[in-house]
Design a protein around this motif. Structure first.
Motif, PDB file in Angstrom:
ATOM      1  N   PHE A 141      58.531  39.387  37.874  1.00  0.00           N
ATOM      2  CA  PHE A 141      58.905  40.415  37.134  1.00  0.00           C
ATOM      3  C   PHE A 141      58.881  40.035  35.414  1.00  0.00           C
ATOM      4  CE2 PHE A 141      61.119  40.326  41.203  1.00  0.00           C
ATOM      5  CZ  PHE A 141      60.980  41.603  41.658  1.00  0.00           C
ATOM      6  N   PRO A 142      57.548  40.031  34.806  1.00  0.00           N
ATOM      7  CA  PRO A 142      57.390  39.752  33.416  1.00  0.00           C
ATOM      8  C   PRO A 142      57.953  40.822  32.653  1.00  0.00           C
ATOM      9  CG  PRO A 142      55.554  40.575  34.788  1.00  0.00           C
ATOM     10  CD  PRO A 142      56.442  40.587  35.695  1.00  0.00           C
ATOM     11  N   THR A 143      58.635  40.242  31.636  1.00  0.00           N
ATOM     12  CA  THR A 143      59.057  41.254  30.238  1.00  0.00           C
ATOM     13  C   THR A 143      58.169  41.058  29.141  1.00  0.00           C
ATOM     14  OG1 THR A 143      60.559  39.555  29.908  1.00  0.00           O
ATOM     15  CG2 THR A 143      61.406  41.381  31.116  1.00  0.00           C
ATOM     16  N   GLU A 144      57.118  40.079  29.195  1.00  0.00           N
ATOM     17  CA  GLU A 144      56.341  40.017  28.097  1.00  0.00           C
ATOM     18  C   GLU A 144      54.673  39.395  28.403  1.00  0.00           C
ATOM     19  OE1 GLU A 144      57.571  36.399  25.600  1.00  0.00           O
ATOM     20  OE2 GLU A 144      59.310  37.747  26.027  1.00  0.00           O
ATOM     21  N   HIS A 145      53.923  39.820  27.691  1.00  0.00           N
ATOM     22  CA  HIS A 145      52.385  39.542  27.648  1.00  0.00           C
ATOM     23  C   HIS A 145      52.274  38.103  28.041  1.00  0.00           C
ATOM     24  CE1 HIS A 145      47.990  39.483  27.092  1.00  0.00           C
ATOM     25  NE2 HIS A 145      48.436  38.516  26.280  1.00  0.00           N
ATOM     26  N   ALA A 146      52.877  37.295  26.977  1.00  0.00           N
ATOM     27  CA  ALA A 146      52.819  35.935  27.346  1.00  0.00           C
ATOM     28  C   ALA A 146      53.165  35.085  28.625  1.00  0.00           C
ATOM     29  CB  ALA A 146      53.691  35.156  26.175  1.00  0.00           C
ATOM     30  N   GLN A 147      54.119  35.829  29.374  1.00  0.00           N
ATOM     31  CA  GLN A 147      54.304  35.481  30.702  1.00  0.00           C
ATOM     32  C   GLN A 147      53.239  35.649  31.717  1.00  0.00           C
ATOM     33  OE1 GLN A 147      58.058  37.803  31.032  1.00  0.00           O
ATOM     34  NE2 GLN A 147      59.280  35.915  31.187  1.00  0.00           N
ATOM     35  N   VAL A 148      52.667  36.845  31.546  1.00  0.00           N
ATOM     36  CA  VAL A 148      51.393  37.076  32.346  1.00  0.00           C
ATOM     37  C   VAL A 148      50.327  35.865  32.213  1.00  0.00           C
ATOM     38  CG1 VAL A 148      49.827  38.987  32.971  1.00  0.00           C
ATOM     39  CG2 VAL A 148      52.225  39.354  32.221  1.00  0.00           C
ATOM     40  N   GLU A 149      50.138  35.709  30.820  1.00  0.00           N
ATOM     41  CA  GLU A 149      49.140  34.870  30.572  1.00  0.00           C
ATOM     42  C   GLU A 149      49.551  33.329  31.226  1.00  0.00           C
ATOM     43  OE1 GLU A 149      47.454  33.812  26.896  1.00  0.00           O
ATOM     44  OE2 GLU A 149      47.578  35.925  26.342  1.00  0.00           O
ATOM     45  N   ALA A 150      50.589  33.076  31.202  1.00  0.00           N
ATOM     46  CA  ALA A 150      50.992  31.881  31.899  1.00  0.00           C
ATOM     47  C   ALA A 150      50.954  31.563  33.163  1.00  0.00           C
ATOM     48  CB  ALA A 150      52.552  31.327  31.153  1.00  0.00           C
ATOM     49  N   LEU A 151      51.295  32.861  33.648  1.00  0.00           N
ATOM     50  CA  LEU A 151      51.179  33.057  35.194  1.00  0.00           C
ATOM     51  C   LEU A 151      49.757  32.902  35.677  1.00  0.00           C
ATOM     52  CD1 LEU A 151      52.710  34.133  38.067  1.00  0.00           C
ATOM     53  CD2 LEU A 151      51.654  36.048  37.462  1.00  0.00           C
TER      54      LEU A 151
ATOM     55  N   SER B 183      40.476  34.909  34.116  1.00  0.00           N
ATOM     56  CA  SER B 183      40.296  33.539  33.704  1.00  0.00           C
ATOM     57  C   SER B 183      41.663  32.910  32.962  1.00  0.00           C
ATOM     58  CB  SER B 183      39.157  33.609  32.549  1.00  0.00           C
ATOM     59  OG  SER B 183      39.899  34.600  31.592  1.00  0.00           O
ATOM     60  N   GLY B 184      42.567  33.945  33.012  1.00  0.00           N
ATOM     61  CA  GLY B 184      43.960  33.316  32.175  1.00  0.00           C
ATOM     62  C   GLY B 184      43.969  33.551  30.683  1.00  0.00           C
ATOM     63  N   GLU B 185      42.770  34.266  30.099  1.00  0.00           N
ATOM     64  CA  GLU B 185      42.642  34.832  28.753  1.00  0.00           C
ATOM     65  C   GLU B 185      43.240  35.764  28.506  1.00  0.00           C
ATOM     66  OE1 GLU B 185      41.403  33.538  25.800  1.00  0.00           O
ATOM     67  OE2 GLU B 185      41.527  31.420  26.788  1.00  0.00           O
ATOM     68  N   GLY B 186      44.067  36.155  27.595  1.00  0.00           N
ATOM     69  CA  GLY B 186      44.745  37.346  27.152  1.00  0.00           C
ATOM     70  C   GLY B 186      43.487  38.079  26.038  1.00  0.00           C
TER      71      GLY B 186
END
Lengths: 456, 456
Positions: free
Chosen positions: A46-56, A173-176
């Motif tokens: 359950f992300p709350t911010e963009h950076a978590q989605v990138e890391a995931l 690719s994991g790139e934001g």
């Protein structure tokens, strides 16, 4: 298949304990959508911010683990069912409205904002965001974008593709990245914004959207027209769309659906061979002539009654009945097959005639209603047992073949997901599918985003 | 560099003698566009059907020879200049209107149809296609699609991306394909249609387009408002766009441009610090209230005169002067630098103030006008000699930097081409550019389509 321990470690370091679910009970809650298909994910975050989605996404890519974006699971095609396991990313906690900017007719939102919550927040500014699926109170804007979900108003105001300016997202690719603009015009490179809209989470996960707002018309009037049969109503739709006043809703409801709606909505819903609900909006001074133009087109062979709704209550009852049609069908068949084919409006009469014919031939109950102004019909097959289910599938194949023959396509607003994947080659030529696969590889080189969906 | 003999043989067998030009005089005629840049192609072909384009691209790919699609060369960015040589594909003979289908609000056209010819053909049916560049009488629909070219009406009716349903095209791989629909809604796979629109011939060559038509409003009224200075006019634009009545044109013309237009259009063009031309359209009954709403918003500090055009002649003169602005500037500077930056409308006052400041600082003549309702300004730098040209380029870099700071982007409707390629990293983040390069490779694996354009 449990997640690799190294990936689990990364998930634990990326998400707080209450934002990572690995217990079975919680995973079950995220294993299905409104298609009623099931498949258990290996974890839910359950992300709350963009950076978590990138890391995931980076971590999942390193381990070859699928990532499935999820709004609120209201879609009907299985698009969010994790058929290959992996990590479901529920955006329900990324639900902030970041900015409402009426001067520039835009709003910036996180993907988990509910459609109806956004509309409520926009109303005091005199604006709305046109996409309005029946599930608006429960569906998220991110899900609307992923599926290009529309609703009745699309006939005048367009779908998410016409109402989104820009996106922030994370590719496979994991790139934001960010794409699009904050302006209503742009010719600066490829249009990745529209490419992501309708891609059902197979190219990238949307983490922020800049939406184009439309001024709320100050008045609206609702007409209902009943017809002797579906063919007469379908011909009226074609006439209405061939004249210049574009209604803001033009809904078709067939005889079977009317019976259901009558049972649900009471006497304000008439019983007839078919009904059209027509709405026109604009400034109050314009409505008389607009209603006149639309009413003239609605008249014709087979019209039984044409009336303007007499009160706000009557209008509300009509819409409540219309919006209750989808859930009401579950009372007949828990396994309803819910299609949303679309054809050019002048071919609607041929389509509704064909559907009646196929229903009789295969002895299957079919309820048909939908956004006729776009030629978009919800064709609901309601099998009650296994034998009927088999016949329904045979019937469906004939419906799709007819739709393609009539220059239509498989889906107007529900998307493809799992449900229509096998039919894609009917609607999309092989060379186009090949290009779509290349585009998929351009965003998601290892194929970890929502595998098994959309492309056959 | 002459073409490989084997390729020439294929060209001869694919195109009749009068549809293949290899003489230098003919090649020179296709070596430039309205950017006034030049580069000689090795051959020019004039296809009349899709199959020829497929054969051509396949053959060129086999020999690694560039292929450059060309409409009528009216673009201002060098997008059709064959900087790496190769074969220019002029679509001027693929100019059939295949089908006008008012019942389904669509038209199917070949790419070489001129914009104005299409509008003429649609008018008797009561419809129009919204994109309307100033060059409409001479520019092709294919070129409009390639550059996402719009014009004044985009403020209400959108750009080619909002007004195109489907395409037929040939990718850089040599594969022909169809994408999109014949319907106003679709959720059947990735949106390749919008991806091709604005891609400037770098992904595929468009050979047929299905365009979405809009009913022609039955009446229109033109207002002109003059202001003390550009800042006052820009603030009025922001006020007009923040209220619900959307004009169908909202053009801004600065003091320098007004002088030019006055010289061209005569006394019907006023001299002032800045002028807005505002059009509202709709049914006759609606126009009084619409004009009232827009006029109220146009009023404010700095307004000098607000009047509704008194006759069709006056309206025609205003538009003629506005449309003559682009060519008229050539009389001052044959090397005008013609930009079309775009910012959110509430940032227009800051942009026009900045432009005036930069013009003074760098001592460069700048004429500014354009589609202010979209925040889209044509910023024309008019250097008269080499020293001024150098200063103009320094000035331009500051303009672009300000535009980006104001949440805007490099181009609203002209595109990138050669002219703005080096500035792309200012507007588009590196991760997004990388995805655009991947998309390019997905369509054009060997990079033969319009090399050297759009992507830096």
């Amino acid at each position: 298949m449990p997640l690799p321990p190294a990936l689990l470690t990364t998930l634990h370091s990326t998400f707080p304990a209450d934002a990572l679910a690995i217990g079975e009970a919680e995973r079950i809650a995220y294993s299905y959508d409104n298609s009623r298909r099931h498949a258990l994910p290996d974890a839910v975050v359950f992300p709350t911010e963009h950076a978590q989605v990138e890391a995931l996404v980076r971590a999942c890519r390193a381990h070859g683990v699928p990532v499935i974006a999820r709004g609120r699971g209201t879609n009907t095609t299985g698009a969010t069912v994790p058929v290959a396991g992996g990590v479901v990313v529920s955006f329900e906690r990324m639900n902030r409205i970041v900015r409402i900017d009426p001067d520039n007719r835009l709003a910036v939102v996180e993907p988990g904002v509910l459609n109806a919550d956004l509309q409520k927040a926009l109303a005091p500014h005199g604006f709305f965001w046109p996409p309005d699926p029946s599930s608006a109170p429960w569906c998220s804007v991110g899900g609307n974008l992923a599926c290009n979900s529309a609703g009745p108003r699309a006939v005048k105001y367009g779908t998410p593709r016409e109402n989104t300016l820009g996106l922030r997202a994370v590719a496979g690719s994991g790139e934001g990245f960010r794409c699009g603009t904050y302006t209503s015009k742009g010719a600066t490179g490829y249009d990745l914004t529209r490419l992501l809209i309708g891609s059902e989470g197979t190219l990238a996960l949307i983490t922020e959207a800049t939406l184009k707002l439309t001024p709320k018309p100050s008045a609206v009037r609702t007409l209902r027209a009943t017809y002797r049969d579906v063919g007469s109503a379908a011909r009226a739709v074609a006439r209405i769309m061939a004249q210049p006043v574009t209604p803001c809703a033009l809904e078709f409801i067939d005889d079977v659906a009317l019976k259901l709606a009558h049972a649900h909505g009471g006497d304000s819903v008439p019983l007839a061979g078919a009904m059209l609900m027509i709405e026109v909006d604009g400034e109050p001074a314009t409505l008389d002539s607009a209603v006149g133009a639309v009413a003239a087109a609605a008249r014709g062979d087979g019209l039984e009654e044409l009336r303007v709704a007499q009160s706000a209550d009557e209008t509300r009852a009509l819409w409540a009945a219309r919006k209750a049609l989808s859930p009401a069908q579950r009372t007949i068949s828990p396994n309803k097959i819910n299609e949303d084919v679309v054809v050019p409006v002048s071919h609607l009469p041929a389509l509704v005639d064909g559907i009646k014919r196929f229903a009789a031939k295969h002895d299957v109950l079919i309820v048909t209603f939908g956004h006729a102004g776009n030629g978009n019909l919800h064709v609901n097959l309601l099998p009650r047992d296994d034998a009927e289910r088999k016949r329904a599938h045979a019937c469906l194949a004939e419906v799709f073949a007819l739709v393609i023959e009539l220059e239509g396509t498989l889906s107007g607003e529900h998307g493809i997901g799992l449900a229509k994947r096998e039919f894609m080659p009917l609607a999309v030529p092989a060379s186009t599918l090949e290009l779509m696969r290349n585009v998929k590889a351009a965003f998601d080189p290892d194929g970890i985003l929502n595998p098994g969906k959309l492309l056959p």
